[in-house]
Write a protein that holds these residues in place. Structure first.
Motif, PDB file in Angstrom:
ATOM      1  N   GLY A  57       5.899   1.009  -1.264  1.00  0.00           N
ATOM      2  CA  GLY A  57       5.455   0.477   0.027  1.00  0.00           C
ATOM      3  C   GLY A  57       4.695  -0.828  -0.064  1.00  0.00           C
ATOM      4  N   PRO A  58       3.620  -0.944   0.748  1.00  0.00           N
ATOM      5  CA  PRO A  58       2.851  -2.199   0.815  1.00  0.00           C
ATOM      6  C   PRO A  58       2.222  -2.585  -0.529  1.00  0.00           C
ATOM      7  N   GLU A  59       1.855  -1.586  -1.320  1.00  0.00           N
ATOM      8  CA  GLU A  59       1.259  -1.875  -2.630  1.00  0.00           C
ATOM      9  C   GLU A  59       2.275  -2.576  -3.524  1.00  0.00           C
ATOM     10  N   ARG A  60       3.506  -2.125  -3.477  1.00  0.00           N
ATOM     11  CA  ARG A  60       4.578  -2.746  -4.268  1.00  0.00           C
ATOM     12  C   ARG A  60       4.795  -4.197  -3.828  1.00  0.00           C
ATOM     13  N   GLU A  61       4.758  -4.435  -2.530  1.00  0.00           N
ATOM     14  CA  GLU A  61       4.916  -5.796  -2.002  1.00  0.00           C
ATOM     15  C   GLU A  61       3.777  -6.707  -2.461  1.00  0.00           C
ATOM     16  N   ARG A  62       2.560  -6.175  -2.495  1.00  0.00           N
ATOM     17  CA  ARG A  62       1.408  -6.959  -2.992  1.00  0.00           C
ATOM     18  C   ARG A  62       1.606  -7.326  -4.458  1.00  0.00           C
ATOM     19  N   HIS A  65       4.159 -10.102  -4.734  1.00  0.00           N
ATOM     20  CA  HIS A  65       3.542 -11.377  -4.327  1.00  0.00           C
ATOM     21  C   HIS A  65       2.655 -11.919  -5.445  1.00  0.00           C
ATOM     22  N   ARG A 144      -8.502  -7.783  -0.278  1.00  0.00           N
ATOM     23  CA  ARG A 144      -7.759  -7.192   0.830  1.00  0.00           C
ATOM     24  C   ARG A 144      -8.705  -6.783   1.953  1.00  0.00           C
ATOM     25  N   ASP A 146      -8.409  -4.487   4.111  1.00  0.00           N
ATOM     26  CA  ASP A 146      -8.588  -3.047   4.264  1.00  0.00           C
ATOM     27  C   ASP A 146      -9.642  -2.496   3.306  1.00  0.00           C
TER      28      ASP A 146
END
Length: 153
Positions: A57-62, A65, A144, A146
């Motif tokens: 999910g979002p962790e993989r995208e971070r 990047h 981040r 969050d």
């Protein structure tokens, strides 16, 4: 009878060559900093690669990047190291040419001056690349939101 340089001539040439030799020591220190920085960047990329394999999910995208940013930083710092090493080689050539010119009684002052100017341009290019890499690393460091502002349940 073979040509033998006068001791005072050799001593004068050594005195002239002292400044470029000190510059070489400074370039060695700069290279040490750059290579240390490169090692830390590579270590971080290896950590991220290991984390990336388990992330979703979002962790993989971070991670993707950040790995892209790290790849750019590695290329930039490699360019910096390359340019500074080339500057050091040019300085070595300046020192060698000073002695050759004196021993062979050559009038190559302009060639030596050009070699020194080239070394300074290479050093300048290397330092600019280093500055760019520092700027890239500062831009990449973002906490981040969050983590700073967690949402309450």
């Amino acid at each position: 009878m073979a040509f033998s340089p006068v001791l005072s001539t050799v001593a004068e040439t050594i005195q002239v060559a002292i400044a470029p030799v000190f510059l070489l020591a400074g370039l060695g220190a700069i290279l040490n900093v750059m290579v240390g920085r490169l090692a830390r960047i590579v270590d971080r990329s290896r950590q991220l690669e290991a984390l990336h394999l388990r992330a979703i999910g979002p962790e993989r995208e971070r991670h993707i990047h950040e790995l892209r940013l790290i790849d750019g930083r590695i290329r930039t710092i490699n360019n910096a190291v390359y340019l500074v090493v080339m500057a050091a080689i040019a300085i070595c050539l300046v020192v060698a040419m000073l002695f050759v010119a004196e021993l062979a009684n050559l009038q190559i002052g302009q060639v030596i001056a050009v070699a020194f100017i080239v070394s300074m341009l290479l050093l300048t290019g290397g330092l600019i690349c280093f500055l760019i890499e520092i700027h890239m690393s500062v831009r990449a460091i973002r906490v981040r939101s969050d983590l700073i502002h967690p949402t309450l349940p």
